[in-house]
Design a protein around this motif. Structure first.
Motif, PDB file in Angstrom:
ATOM      1  N   ASP A 183       1.026  -0.972  -0.211  1.00 53.38           N
ATOM      2  CA  ASP A 183      -0.179   0.124   0.274  1.00 53.38           C
ATOM      3  C   ASP A 183       0.702   1.294  -0.401  1.00 53.38           C
ATOM      4  O   ASP A 183       0.688   2.654   0.533  1.00 53.38           O
ATOM      5  CB  ASP A 183      -0.873  -0.027   1.101  1.00 53.38           C
ATOM      6  CG  ASP A 183      -1.746  -0.586   1.169  1.00 53.38           C
ATOM      7  OD1 ASP A 183      -2.360  -1.164   0.070  1.00 53.38           O
ATOM      8  OD2 ASP A 183      -2.449  -1.732   2.167  1.00 53.38           O
ATOM      9  N   ARG A 184       1.998   1.307   0.083  1.00 51.11           N
ATOM     10  CA  ARG A 184       3.248   2.111   0.047  1.00 51.11           C
ATOM     11  C   ARG A 184       3.099   3.004  -1.506  1.00 51.11           C
ATOM     12  O   ARG A 184       3.045   4.364  -1.405  1.00 51.11           O
ATOM     13  CB  ARG A 184       4.732   2.077   0.512  1.00 51.11           C
ATOM     14  CG  ARG A 184       4.975   1.159   1.438  1.00 51.11           C
ATOM     15  CD  ARG A 184       6.142   0.799   1.352  1.00 51.11           C
ATOM     16  NE  ARG A 184       5.575   0.292   2.804  1.00 51.11           N
ATOM     17  CZ  ARG A 184       7.615  -0.881   3.199  1.00 51.11           C
ATOM     18  NH1 ARG A 184       8.952  -0.674   2.284  1.00 51.11           N
ATOM     19  NH2 ARG A 184       7.255  -1.486   4.504  1.00 51.11           N
ATOM     20  N   ASN A 185       2.806   2.860  -2.634  1.00 63.61           N
ATOM     21  CA  ASN A 185       3.043   3.109  -3.634  1.00 63.61           C
ATOM     22  C   ASN A 185       3.465   3.819  -4.347  1.00 63.61           C
ATOM     23  O   ASN A 185       3.561   5.284  -4.485  1.00 63.61           O
ATOM     24  CB  ASN A 185       1.530   3.987  -3.533  1.00 63.61           C
ATOM     25  CG  ASN A 185       0.525   4.487  -5.341  1.00 63.61           C
ATOM     26  OD1 ASN A 185       1.472   4.600  -5.884  1.00 63.61           O
ATOM     27  ND2 ASN A 185       0.065   5.414  -4.777  1.00 63.61           N
ATOM     28  N   GLY A 186       4.590   3.592  -3.880  1.00 59.44           N
ATOM     29  CA  GLY A 186       5.933   4.919  -4.386  1.00 59.44           C
ATOM     30  C   GLY A 186       6.776   5.496  -3.140  1.00 59.44           C
ATOM     31  O   GLY A 186       8.046   5.910  -3.661  1.00 59.44           O
ATOM     32  N   ALA A 187       6.049   6.173  -2.688  1.00 54.74           N
ATOM     33  CA  ALA A 187       6.331   6.556  -1.110  1.00 54.74           C
ATOM     34  C   ALA A 187       7.679   6.213  -0.611  1.00 54.74           C
ATOM     35  O   ALA A 187       8.470   5.203   0.033  1.00 54.74           O
ATOM     36  CB  ALA A 187       5.208   6.868   0.030  1.00 54.74           C
ATOM     37  N   LEU A 188       8.455   7.669   0.503  1.00 57.68           N
ATOM     38  CA  LEU A 188       9.750   7.186   0.487  1.00 57.68           C
ATOM     39  C   LEU A 188      10.127   7.436   1.880  1.00 57.68           C
ATOM     40  O   LEU A 188       8.832   8.368   2.043  1.00 57.68           O
ATOM     41  CB  LEU A 188      10.999   7.707  -0.192  1.00 57.68           C
ATOM     42  CG  LEU A 188      10.963   7.155  -2.022  1.00 57.68           C
ATOM     43  CD1 LEU A 188      11.979   7.663  -2.565  1.00 57.68           C
ATOM     44  CD2 LEU A 188      11.151   5.442  -2.128  1.00 57.68           C
ATOM     45  N   PRO A 189      10.176   6.667   2.926  1.00 57.24           N
ATOM     46  CA  PRO A 189      10.746   6.942   3.418  1.00 57.24           C
ATOM     47  C   PRO A 189      11.144   9.353   3.961  1.00 57.24           C
ATOM     48  O   PRO A 189      11.860   9.539   2.960  1.00 57.24           O
ATOM     49  CB  PRO A 189      12.143   6.346   4.821  1.00 57.24           C
ATOM     50  CG  PRO A 189      12.226   5.374   4.009  1.00 57.24           C
ATOM     51  CD  PRO A 189      11.159   5.961   2.693  1.00 57.24           C
ATOM     52  N   GLY A 190      10.211   9.746   4.743  1.00 53.92           N
ATOM     53  CA  GLY A 190      10.729  11.146   5.027  1.00 53.92           C
ATOM     54  C   GLY A 190       9.421  12.054   3.871  1.00 53.92           C
ATOM     55  O   GLY A 190       9.869  13.241   3.441  1.00 53.92           O
ATOM     56  N   ASP A 191       8.610  11.560   2.659  1.00 54.64           N
ATOM     57  CA  ASP A 191       7.478  11.759   2.436  1.00 54.64           C
ATOM     58  C   ASP A 191       6.368  12.727   2.849  1.00 54.64           C
ATOM     59  O   ASP A 191       5.924  11.455   4.316  1.00 54.64           O
ATOM     60  CB  ASP A 191       7.323  11.357   0.918  1.00 54.64           C
ATOM     61  CG  ASP A 191       8.059  10.489  -0.105  1.00 54.64           C
ATOM     62  OD1 ASP A 191       9.231  11.242  -0.041  1.00 54.64           O
ATOM     63  OD2 ASP A 191       8.012  10.137  -0.911  1.00 54.64           O
ATOM     64  N   ILE A 192       5.822  13.124   2.690  1.00 58.16           N
ATOM     65  CA  ILE A 192       4.439  13.776   2.685  1.00 58.16           C
ATOM     66  C   ILE A 192       3.712  12.735   1.968  1.00 58.16           C
ATOM     67  O   ILE A 192       3.812  12.873   0.989  1.00 58.16           O
ATOM     68  CB  ILE A 192       4.426  15.545   2.603  1.00 58.16           C
ATOM     69  CG1 ILE A 192       5.512  15.607   4.024  1.00 58.16           C
ATOM     70  CG2 ILE A 192       3.205  15.489   3.297  1.00 58.16           C
ATOM     71  CD1 ILE A 192       5.053  16.345   5.617  1.00 58.16           C
ATOM     72  N   VAL A 193       2.575  12.521   2.257  1.00 55.00           N
ATOM     73  CA  VAL A 193       1.813  11.818   1.615  1.00 55.00           C
ATOM     74  C   VAL A 193       0.266  12.111   1.718  1.00 55.00           C
ATOM     75  O   VAL A 193       0.236  12.477   3.070  1.00 55.00           O
ATOM     76  CB  VAL A 193       2.187  10.281   1.418  1.00 55.00           C
ATOM     77  CG1 VAL A 193       3.674  10.132   1.150  1.00 55.00           C
ATOM     78  CG2 VAL A 193       1.790   9.810   2.617  1.00 55.00           C
ATOM     79  N   TRP A 194      -0.900  11.411   1.120  1.00 58.17           N
ATOM     80  CA  TRP A 194      -1.749  11.605   1.283  1.00 58.17           C
ATOM     81  C   TRP A 194      -2.439  10.215   1.471  1.00 58.17           C
ATOM     82  O   TRP A 194      -1.837   9.551   0.308  1.00 58.17           O
ATOM     83  CB  TRP A 194      -3.007  12.240   0.073  1.00 58.17           C
ATOM     84  CG  TRP A 194      -3.178  13.753  -0.097  1.00 58.17           C
ATOM     85  CD1 TRP A 194      -2.262  14.450  -1.036  1.00 58.17           C
ATOM     86  CD2 TRP A 194      -4.100  14.318   0.643  1.00 58.17           C
ATOM     87  NE1 TRP A 194      -2.451  15.679  -0.894  1.00 58.17           N
ATOM     88  CE2 TRP A 194      -4.305  16.036   0.676  1.00 58.17           C
ATOM     89  CE3 TRP A 194      -4.887  14.088   2.299  1.00 58.17           C
ATOM     90  CZ2 TRP A 194      -4.930  16.444   0.987  1.00 58.17           C
ATOM     91  CZ3 TRP A 194      -5.722  15.086   1.933  1.00 58.17           C
ATOM     92  CH2 TRP A 194      -5.445  16.602   2.325  1.00 58.17           C
ATOM     93  N   ILE A 195      -2.658   9.700   2.308  1.00 61.90           N
ATOM     94  CA  ILE A 195      -3.575   8.791   2.556  1.00 61.90           C
ATOM     95  C   ILE A 195      -5.047   7.998   3.111  1.00 61.90           C
ATOM     96  O   ILE A 195      -5.444   9.151   3.079  1.00 61.90           O
ATOM     97  CB  ILE A 195      -2.442   7.409   3.830  1.00 61.90           C
ATOM     98  CG1 ILE A 195      -2.983   9.007   5.142  1.00 61.90           C
ATOM     99  CG2 ILE A 195      -1.396   7.443   3.347  1.00 61.90           C
ATOM    100  CD1 ILE A 195      -2.804   8.102   6.453  1.00 61.90           C
ATOM    101  N   GLU A 196      -5.174   7.355   3.009  1.00 61.26           N
ATOM    102  CA  GLU A 196      -6.891   6.465   3.376  1.00 61.26           C
ATOM    103  C   GLU A 196      -6.670   5.737   3.815  1.00 61.26           C
ATOM    104  O   GLU A 196      -6.470   4.214   3.760  1.00 61.26           O
ATOM    105  CB  GLU A 196      -7.699   6.500   1.550  1.00 61.26           C
ATOM    106  CG  GLU A 196      -8.268   7.697   0.936  1.00 61.26           C
ATOM    107  CD  GLU A 196      -8.614   7.423  -0.705  1.00 61.26           C
ATOM    108  OE1 GLU A 196      -9.328   7.896  -1.229  1.00 61.26           O
ATOM    109  OE2 GLU A 196      -9.071   6.088  -0.581  1.00 61.26           O
TER     110      GLU A 196
END
Length: 758
Positions: A183-196
């Protein structure tokens, strides 16, 4: 409706749009009594309208208004209006592409066994058209609530067996969320992300739906504020194409002001110049002045219900961040055709005003004109010139332009003081970014007479605009600032009373009453504290068709006229003036005259959204800057008192942070809301609004914008009246057990007055 005659294009469009249900070629021919070749002509006309997108066909070979909704649709409940009606919008509706959302009033099920829908719910509903762009919806079934999106910082801490962790950027959301590898969708540590969220309240699971950017990139700070506040960023292609097609406005019937030395005065970093000024003595009235305030004629370029208009209305206002601007209009307009650049012809709407020697507005006229700016000046350069140091460009303008501007300003300033406008001259934080995009320096913006000059000219033009619309019985979107409400006013009286300051009771409060208090403390340490407290007591300014006056400016009527490049309310006022004065194209259309309440509500919301985004971005920038100073000690003042701790503002930077009540030591502190203090029950020690402290920075979170301090020392306490007896412990008794350390990290006991300094 003429029988036996093929309708015109407009007549046919009106017929189709006014029908509550789609109509076919047969129904149209019958309605108009068409026969033979007339039916062939009708068929060709319908094909032309369909190809142009003005009507939409369906499978039943009938035609409808393309903006009209189908008989059943998926809706999302978005709000409850003032009459208690549930309002919805189509699930896939886009204001910029589809135009203003229709009004869909949801009929609440009468059966008590079926729960009523709530804001945020999605429903499948049958629709019945009630009028133009107005529908009644009856729920067929509920589809549940849409997944809630949360903005947060994605990390991969050790020891979590491959699970990612998202901490919300909103400090009010105290939960953290687990993110599985899939469920990471390419997110890397330290990223600001939208989650559901993907699980229930107990599972705390979520999936990443969008990456905003790495927290290490300073540009991400503004992106967080933009995303969290739903600020529209990208213009639709149709709006950009419309802006690209813009060309120089024709002279036409415009008043020719190209030989008048109007000048723009802005900050050094300004990129668009939408207002220009000129003043000269009024020969008919000794001591009086004739003033011109010329504002970019945005209404010429942004026309009703076109893509640019819809995009600008959705934004409502430009939004300003330390590293960028999210503009209300594309740069092709805001930085080019609507920017009053030097020595270029530009179309403007001009307020021509005459004031007497006391600064009273005696009369005014509004013109559509063409001007040519004589110079692009800045606040600092103009101020230096008036201080005897004009540069080469300003020197020849001193007698004809600069000195008359200041002459008119001094008269306007005296009028402002005479009417008692609220004088809250609070320092504005100035942020300087380095080449790497991070904050290099935080200071206070210098407040010059040149700033005040432009403000007074703009205020006068805004008053004239409101007066002009009233005199012509035209609708006006006022800038309303009501009196402080009774609860806030009583709280202000109670707090100021603890400082020995009295607010009048039993009469209608005037800004002059507050100015008297501000004057009393002007040279005292509590000056900034009192100013901030008075500011917090004020009502919020809003846009409204109902005139309640402007309390802060002590004005009976006021409307925003002077910045249509960055504020849509100003564009509405321009359109109203153009229509009221008969100044040509681009005026207010008849359909909009009944929408001013809607305009006021929407544009007030847009303004609140922009302010929230700008403030949160600034907080995060400051926290990012302060992260390199954790452990350092700074002087600061208590700016707010709550039951869970104190908020303090650092001197110099203006950085705000929390002093948790737990850090004050083991003693139990009670919150006296009226006096704005925390009081120790055992010792009676107080910490309150305005106290000057030495503060240690213990935490700086750039993702949330939060700072946390501990008190190292008390520099100076504000003198207050004695605490009420109910807040003191009985002599010789301790109701909370053994003695406790009163303040963390304060060192050995001392004489509290021995180290006070101003």
């Amino acid at each position: 409706m003429a029988k036996g005659k093929v309708p015109t294009r407009d007549e046919l469009l009106a017929f189709i749009r006014e029908n509550e249900t789609p109509v076919g070629k047969r129904e149209i021919a019958r309605a108009y009594g068409l026969k033979g070749d007339q039916r062939i002509e009708l068929k060709e006309l319908l094909r032309d309208l369909r190809d142009a997108g003005d009507i939409a066909p369906d499978r039943a070979k009938t035609f409808r208004d393309p903006q009209a909704l189908t008989e059943t649709a998926v809706l999302e409940i978005v709000t409850v209006d003032s009459d208690g009606h549930l309002l919805a919008v189509p699930r896939r509706h886009d204001d910029e592409k589809d135009g203003p959302a229709p009004r869909i009033e949801v009929v609440v099920p009468s059966s008590r066994t079926v729960p009523a829908p709530a804001v945020g719910d999605r429903v499948l509903a049958s629709l019945k058209r009630r009028g133009k762009n107005t529908y009644e919806a009856r729920i067929i079934r509920r589809l549940g609530s849409g997944p809630k999106k949360i903005l947060g910082l994605y990390e991969e801490p050790d020891g979590r067996h491959g699970l990612g962790l998202v901490t919300p950027t909103d400090r009010k959301l105290r939960r953290e969320f687990d993110v599985r590898p899939n469920d990471r969708n390419g997110a890397l540590p330290g990223d600001i992300v939208w989650i559901e969220e993907t699980g229930g309240a107990l599972t705390r699971r979520a999936r990443v739906v969008e990456r905003i950017g790495p927290m290490s990139d300073p540009r991400t700070v503004s992106l967080i504020a933009i995303a969290a506040n739903d600020i529209p960023v990208d213009f639709p292609e149709a709006a950009l194409e419309e802006a690209e097609k813009a060309r120089a406005a024709p002279m036409g019937d415009r008043l020719d002001l190209r030989d008048v030395p109007l000048v723009t005065i802005d900050g050094e970093d300004a990129r668009d110049f939408d207002d220009a000024v000129f003043a000269e003595p009024d020969p008919d009235h000794p001591g009086g002045w004739r003033l011109l305030v010329a504002i970019a004629d945005v209404a010429w370029y942004v026309r009703h219900d076109r893509p640019l208009d819809r995009a600008a209305y959705r934004r409502g206002t430009s939004v300003y961040f330390p590293d960028r601007v999210v503009p209300m209009l594309p740069e092709q307009l805001s930085n080019h055709w609507c920017s009053l650049v030097p020595r270029e012809d530009r179309p403007v709407l001009v307020a021509e005003m005459w004031i007497d020697a006391q600064g009273h507005l005696k009369r005014h006229k509004f013109h559509r004109a063409m001007m040519r700016s004589a110079a692009r000046l800045t606040y600092n350069r103009v101020q230096h010139a008036m201080n005897g140091m004009p540069d080469a460009e300003i020197e020849p303008l001193m007698d004809r332009v600069v000195r008359p501007l200041y002459g008119a300003y001094r008269v306007l300033l005296a009028a402002r003081e005479a009417r008692g406008a609220l004088d809250l001259d609070l320092p504005e934080r100035l942020v300087t970014l380095g080449k790497d995009g991070h904050i290099a320096k935080i200071g206070v913006r210098e407040r010059l007479d040149s700033h005040k000059l432009i403000e007074e000219f703009m205020v006068l033009a805004n008053v004239a605009a409101a007066q002009a619309l009233e005199q012509r019985h035209a609708p006006c979107l006022y800038r309303v600032h009501d009196q402080p409400d009774l609860a806030k006013l009583e709280a202000l009286r109670e707090f100021l009373g603890t400082l020995g300051l009295k607010v009048p009771t039993g009469q209608r409060l005037r800004p002059a009453d507050l100015n008297r208090i501000l004057s009393e403390v002007a040279d005292k340490p509590v000056s900034q504290l009192v100013s901030q407290t008075v500011l917090r007591s004020q009502s919020q300014a809003v846009y409204s068709p109902d005139n309640l006056g402007h309390f802060g400016l002590a004005l009976a009527r006021y409307a925003h006229f002077t910045s249509p490049i960055r504020r849509f309310p100003d564009l509405i006022v321009h359109r109203a003036l153009i229509a009221a004065y008969g100044l040509g194209e681009g005026g207010l259309v008849a359909d909009d005259k009944g929408r001013f309440t809607e305009f006021g509500e929407h544009l007030s919301m847009c303004e609140r959204r922009a302010v929230a985004a700008e403030r949160s971005a600034m907080d995060r920038y400051v926290a990012n800057f302060m992260a390199g100073h954790v452990g350092a000690v700074f002087p600061g003042r208590v700016s707010s008192v709550t039951r869970f701790g104190l908020f303090a503002s650092l001197e110099g930077t203006g950085a705000d942070g929390l002093i948790p009540i737990r850090s004050l030591g083991q003693e139990f502190f009670r919150h006296d809301e009226g006096r704005q203090v925390l009081i120790g029950e055992r010792t009676g020690e107080t910490f309150g609004l305005g106290d000057r402290l030495q503060l240690k920075l213990v935490e700086a979170d750039a993702a949330t914008g939060g700072l946390m301090f501990e008190i190292v020392d008390v520099i100076e306490r504000v003198e207050r009246q004695a605490a009420p007896r109910s807040f003191r412990a009985p002599p010789g008794k301790d109701r909370r057990g053994p003695p406790r350390r009163p303040v963390a990290h304060r060192g050995p006991p001392r004489d509290k007055g021995s180290r006070r300094r101003k």
